[in-house]
Motif scaffolding. Structure first.
Motif, PDB file in Angstrom:
ATOM      1  N   ASP A 307       0.819  -1.355   0.082  1.00  0.00           N
ATOM      2  CA  ASP A 307       0.114   0.100  -0.011  1.00  0.00           C
ATOM      3  C   ASP A 307       1.161   1.116   0.129  1.00  0.00           C
ATOM      4  O   ASP A 307       1.838   1.149   0.733  1.00  0.00           O
ATOM      5  CB  ASP A 307      -0.952  -0.146   1.431  1.00  0.00           C
ATOM      6  CG  ASP A 307      -1.854   1.125   1.421  1.00  0.00           C
ATOM      7  OD1 ASP A 307      -3.077   0.853   0.674  1.00  0.00           O
ATOM      8  OD2 ASP A 307      -1.403   2.351   1.777  1.00  0.00           O
ATOM      9  N   TYR A 308       0.387   2.041  -0.687  1.00  0.00           N
ATOM     10  CA  TYR A 308       1.537   3.454  -0.941  1.00  0.00           C
ATOM     11  C   TYR A 308       1.664   4.106   0.334  1.00  0.00           C
ATOM     12  O   TYR A 308       2.781   4.603   0.709  1.00  0.00           O
ATOM     13  CB  TYR A 308       0.838   4.379  -1.729  1.00  0.00           C
ATOM     14  CG  TYR A 308      -0.184   5.342  -1.332  1.00  0.00           C
ATOM     15  CD1 TYR A 308       0.069   6.558  -0.930  1.00  0.00           C
ATOM     16  CD2 TYR A 308      -1.739   4.939  -1.551  1.00  0.00           C
ATOM     17  CE1 TYR A 308      -0.965   7.444  -0.320  1.00  0.00           C
ATOM     18  CE2 TYR A 308      -2.538   5.875  -1.142  1.00  0.00           C
ATOM     19  CZ  TYR A 308      -2.367   7.123  -0.568  1.00  0.00           C
ATOM     20  OH  TYR A 308      -3.307   7.650  -0.197  1.00  0.00           O
ATOM     21  N   LEU A 476       0.425  15.125  -4.724  1.00  0.00           N
ATOM     22  CA  LEU A 476      -0.798  14.779  -4.028  1.00  0.00           C
ATOM     23  C   LEU A 476      -1.041  15.880  -2.836  1.00  0.00           C
ATOM     24  O   LEU A 476      -2.202  16.235  -2.617  1.00  0.00           O
ATOM     25  CB  LEU A 476      -0.714  13.235  -3.212  1.00  0.00           C
ATOM     26  CG  LEU A 476      -1.895  12.665  -2.577  1.00  0.00           C
ATOM     27  CD1 LEU A 476      -3.039  12.606  -3.675  1.00  0.00           C
ATOM     28  CD2 LEU A 476      -1.854  11.551  -1.691  1.00  0.00           C
ATOM     29  N   LEU A 477      -0.004  16.087  -2.051  1.00  0.00           N
ATOM     30  CA  LEU A 477      -0.115  17.185  -0.980  1.00  0.00           C
ATOM     31  C   LEU A 477      -0.602  18.450  -1.923  1.00  0.00           C
ATOM     32  O   LEU A 477      -1.654  19.300  -0.972  1.00  0.00           O
ATOM     33  CB  LEU A 477       1.269  17.380  -0.437  1.00  0.00           C
ATOM     34  CG  LEU A 477       1.418  18.755   0.498  1.00  0.00           C
ATOM     35  CD1 LEU A 477       0.220  18.375   1.783  1.00  0.00           C
ATOM     36  CD2 LEU A 477       2.780  18.792   1.003  1.00  0.00           C
ATOM     37  N   ARG A 478      -0.174  18.966  -2.855  1.00  0.00           N
ATOM     38  CA  ARG A 478      -0.453  19.926  -3.687  1.00  0.00           C
ATOM     39  C   ARG A 478      -1.963  20.054  -3.809  1.00  0.00           C
ATOM     40  O   ARG A 478      -2.796  21.251  -3.894  1.00  0.00           O
ATOM     41  CB  ARG A 478       0.217  20.294  -4.761  1.00  0.00           C
ATOM     42  CG  ARG A 478       1.680  21.183  -4.749  1.00  0.00           C
ATOM     43  CD  ARG A 478       2.229  20.713  -3.309  1.00  0.00           C
ATOM     44  NE  ARG A 478       3.870  21.124  -3.180  1.00  0.00           N
ATOM     45  CZ  ARG A 478       4.744  20.639  -3.837  1.00  0.00           C
ATOM     46  NH1 ARG A 478       4.501  19.114  -4.484  1.00  0.00           N
ATOM     47  NH2 ARG A 478       6.038  21.215  -3.675  1.00  0.00           N
ATOM     48  N   ASP A 496     -10.158  18.546  12.189  1.00  0.00           N
ATOM     49  CA  ASP A 496      -9.793  17.043  12.565  1.00  0.00           C
ATOM     50  C   ASP A 496      -9.764  16.396  11.322  1.00  0.00           C
ATOM     51  O   ASP A 496      -8.964  15.497  10.905  1.00  0.00           O
ATOM     52  CB  ASP A 496     -10.779  16.370  13.375  1.00  0.00           C
ATOM     53  CG  ASP A 496     -10.521  17.007  14.983  1.00  0.00           C
ATOM     54  OD1 ASP A 496      -9.472  17.810  15.136  1.00  0.00           O
ATOM     55  OD2 ASP A 496     -11.420  16.884  15.771  1.00  0.00           O
ATOM     56  N   GLU A 497     -10.940  16.376  10.293  1.00  0.00           N
ATOM     57  CA  GLU A 497     -10.728  15.588   9.064  1.00  0.00           C
ATOM     58  C   GLU A 497      -9.669  16.078   8.355  1.00  0.00           C
ATOM     59  O   GLU A 497      -9.176  15.047   7.307  1.00  0.00           O
ATOM     60  CB  GLU A 497     -12.251  15.891   8.502  1.00  0.00           C
ATOM     61  CG  GLU A 497     -12.311  15.120   7.214  1.00  0.00           C
ATOM     62  CD  GLU A 497     -12.089  13.701   7.289  1.00  0.00           C
ATOM     63  OE1 GLU A 497     -12.107  12.947   6.304  1.00  0.00           O
ATOM     64  OE2 GLU A 497     -12.271  13.152   8.303  1.00  0.00           O
ATOM     65  N   ALA A 498      -9.378  17.509   8.255  1.00  0.00           N
ATOM     66  CA  ALA A 498      -8.418  17.862   7.116  1.00  0.00           C
ATOM     67  C   ALA A 498      -6.842  17.197   7.676  1.00  0.00           C
ATOM     68  O   ALA A 498      -6.148  16.913   7.237  1.00  0.00           O
ATOM     69  CB  ALA A 498      -8.423  19.426   7.293  1.00  0.00           C
ATOM     70  N   GLU A 505      -3.762  10.025   4.535  1.00  0.00           N
ATOM     71  CA  GLU A 505      -4.068   9.752   3.324  1.00  0.00           C
ATOM     72  C   GLU A 505      -2.797  10.433   2.382  1.00  0.00           C
ATOM     73  O   GLU A 505      -2.163   9.604   1.430  1.00  0.00           O
ATOM     74  CB  GLU A 505      -5.286  10.249   2.638  1.00  0.00           C
ATOM     75  CG  GLU A 505      -6.365  10.015   3.442  1.00  0.00           C
ATOM     76  CD  GLU A 505      -6.652   8.353   2.982  1.00  0.00           C
ATOM     77  OE1 GLU A 505      -6.251   7.868   1.998  1.00  0.00           O
ATOM     78  OE2 GLU A 505      -7.126   7.744   3.973  1.00  0.00           O
ATOM     79  N   VAL A 506      -2.376  11.545   3.028  1.00  0.00           N
ATOM     80  CA  VAL A 506      -1.164  12.229   2.328  1.00  0.00           C
ATOM     81  C   VAL A 506       0.221  11.632   2.929  1.00  0.00           C
ATOM     82  O   VAL A 506       1.250  11.766   2.327  1.00  0.00           O
ATOM     83  CB  VAL A 506      -1.320  13.683   2.307  1.00  0.00           C
ATOM     84  CG1 VAL A 506      -0.202  14.304   1.495  1.00  0.00           C
ATOM     85  CG2 VAL A 506      -2.641  14.097   1.490  1.00  0.00           C
TER      86      VAL A 506
END
Length: 597
Positions: A307-308, A476-478, A496-498, A505-506
């Motif tokens: 997994d990445y 992906l971050l950008r 919190d979700e950010a 995920e990033v």
């Protein structure tokens, strides 16, 4: 009014800009002298209020002079800028030179943005200043290895002015306190709590950093002023805790007109909803590419996880030690340069690129890798420097960064901050020649960060597999930034979700995720989307140009042309490519020897 690293973006809606003529591809560079004479009027007007920035941009007449935070600052600045703007309008009407007209429009747009910023600040905010950070940045502008020794000596005068130990001066901290009290009124917003707390935590680091710089460069005569500075910073932070902190706000959301201005200032000329939708597509496509690439990296490394997210975490478990980072990055930079030359990506200077590690105080002020630009006026051979922070975060393991020190991530960080990214962009302006209006006042984050992300993409295919994965992680971050910044500011996602998206995920460290969220909500709301948006604008222009030229398209020529334009917004870059580059490559118009190769 501006700093090279956070200069005014060009007001794309300015009537003066809309009427500007297209960029000329003429090899006649005499217009630059005429344009620079116009720009000097604005530099001199700005220097009354922010001389440190003008000094850092290379105007030595302002060395040793300190910022003016005195009473009625906005009104006095408007009075100083009004006759300059009127003179620019008169000259715009009187000249037929297309390039000079373009630059006059840029200068008028810069003044209009400053006046609009002042208006919004007066309407919405208490005028709080992080005085210790401002003093540190001002001194750092003179105490630098690329600044001539004679200029470094002016740091003593500057410090004495900061602490009120120079005839006719008032300590900057006293000016900042008085300015805050002058603007106190019901309903005005104080700084965010996180911004203020960060400033309080870093104040002593800045004070020590200033003392260390005087010691490093063996500048004598500053001891009395340094002692005063220590006492003044201690008193100022005590005042901030007692007076400012009760007025600091937990709610980071900006008034709607302020956030809209922030986006326009950065060069983002589309609605936030459109930016979010475009970024969501890029996010999904980049993540899919990472999912496909990660098993290849795992196989090469002999790892069972495919997994990445797991592969990136394993990569981060092998950091380069701090004492080897500079040498490791130097090797990566040399390899990147060899690839750039071999693959004919863009022309490079023959001199080596400069890179160094940041001090603790610099790391506190700018905790992410960054490029320190060279002076753009009166440059004597100084170059941009890639600066890498280390050791940020203190003793808390959750505050440690693991985002920039693995070997695999160095490939794309070096491409972004160095070559073919920021360092090359600023080097091109200095070494090929560009007007001061374009190097100082046409700056926008979309142009600068868009080129750097485009540079990452140009270099990515030639990195090792793990370097390619980390380059995709950076992309992906950008895309995440371009979603999360507007979503947070429009109250469409929770903090919190950010934070979860950034860490899980990033795959950013908790420290990096915290810095990212502070960027979106406190440090520079609206700026984070500029990387992705600038990249997409430049990528679209690249494909459009490939289709227009067919077999005549030349990547080296295209990249040299774009980087030779200086710091222009995407619309003007596109205009130049369509009206100058494409006809020249077709043979319909003469090519400018300094731009098309």
């Amino acid at each position: 009014m501006h700093r090279t690293a956070s200069i005014l973006a060009l007001a794309l809606s300015s009537p003066a800009l809309a009427a500007a003529a297209p960029l000329s591809a003429s090899t006649d560079r005499a217009w630059i002298a005429a344009s620079d004479a116009n720009t000097r009027l604005l530099l001199e007007a700005e220097g009354q209020f922010d001389p440190e920035t003008i000094s850092q941009n290379g105007v030595v007449a302002f060395d040793g002079r300190a910022s003016d935070l005195g009473p009625k600052l906005e009104a006095r600045r408007a009075a100083a800028l009004a006759p300059v703007r009127a003179e620019f309008a008169r000259r715009l009407a009187a000249t037929d030179d297309a390039n000079v007209r373009q630059d006059l429009a840029i200068l008028i747009g810069a003044i209009d943005q400053q006046l609009e910023r002042d208006r919004l600040n007066r309407r919405h905010f208490l005028a709080w200043t992080d005085a210790p950070a401002a003093i540190f940045e001002g001194i750092k502008g003179l105490l630098d290895e690329q600044v001539a020794p004679a200029r470094r000596a002016e740091a003593v005068e500057l410090l004495r002015r900061y602490v009120g130990d120079w005839p006719g001066t008032t300590p900057l901290v006293d000016q900042a306190r008085a300015r805050f009290e002058e603007t106190r009124a019901p309903g005005l917003l104080g700084p965010t709590r996180v911004t203020l707390d960060r400033a309080l935590a870093n104040a002593e680091t800045y004070a020590k950093g200033i003392r260390d710089m005087f010691k490093e460069y063996k500048i004598t005569g500053a001891e009395r002023a340094l002692a005063k500075l220590d006492a003044q910073i201690a008193a100022y932070t005590a005042w901030e805790r007692a007076t400012v902190r009760p007025l600091a706000r937990e709610d980071f959301h900006l008034p709607a007109e302020v956030y809209a201005f922030q986006l326009k200032e950065r060069g983002i000329d589309i609605a936030p909803d459109a930016l979010i939708r475009q970024a969501q597509i890029e996010y999904a496509e980049t993540r899919a590419a990472m999912i496909a690439l990660a098993p290849r990296v795992a196989k090469e490394k002999g790892w069972s996880q495919t997994d990445y997210r797991d592969v990136i975490r394993r990569i981060k478990q092998a950091p380069v030690p701090d004492d080897q980072l500079e040498a490791s990055y130097a090797e990566v930079i040399r390899t990147n340069e060899s690839v750039i030359r071999r693959e004919h990506i863009v022309d490079l200077p023959s001199r080596p690129m400069e890179m160094r590690l940041a001090s603790a105080a610099e790391s506190a002020a700018s905790p992410a890798p960054h490029m320190q630009p060279p002076p753009m006026v009166g440059n004597k051979g100084e170059h941009g420097v890639f600066v890498l922070p280390v050791g940020v975060g203190g003793n808390d393991p959750k505050s440690a960064y693991d985002d920039f020190n693995s070997r695999a991530v160095q490939w794309t960080v070096a491409a972004h901050e160095g070559r073919p990214g920021h360092e090359l962009q600023f080097s091109a302006m200095v070494e090929r020649g560009v007007s001061q209006a374009r190097s100082l006042y046409a700056f926008n984050s979309v142009n600068v960060e868009g080129w750097a992300l485009y540079a990452e993409a140009e270099a990515l295919p030639y990195h090792p597999l793990d370097g390619q994965l980390m380059a995709l992680q950076a992309r992906l971050l950008r895309a995440a930034r371009a979603m999360l910044d507007p979503m947070l500011n429009l109250n469409r996602i929770s903090l919190d979700e950010a934070r979860r998206i950034l860490t899980e995920e990033v795959v950013q460290s908790p420290a990096m995720a915290r810095q990212e969220i502070e960027r979106y909500t406190a440090r520079a709301p609206g700026q984070a989307g500029s990387y992705f948006y600038g990249y997409t604008r430049l990528l679209q222009l690249r494909v459009e140009t490939e289709f227009a030229l067919g077999s005549r398209f030349d990547r080296l020529a295209f990249n040299n042309f774009v980087i030779g334009l200086g710091l222009l917004p995407p619309d003007l870059v596109a205009k130049a490519v369509r009206e100058d580059f494409v006809p020249a490559m077709r043979g319909d118009a003469p090519a400018a020897s300094n731009q098309i190769k």
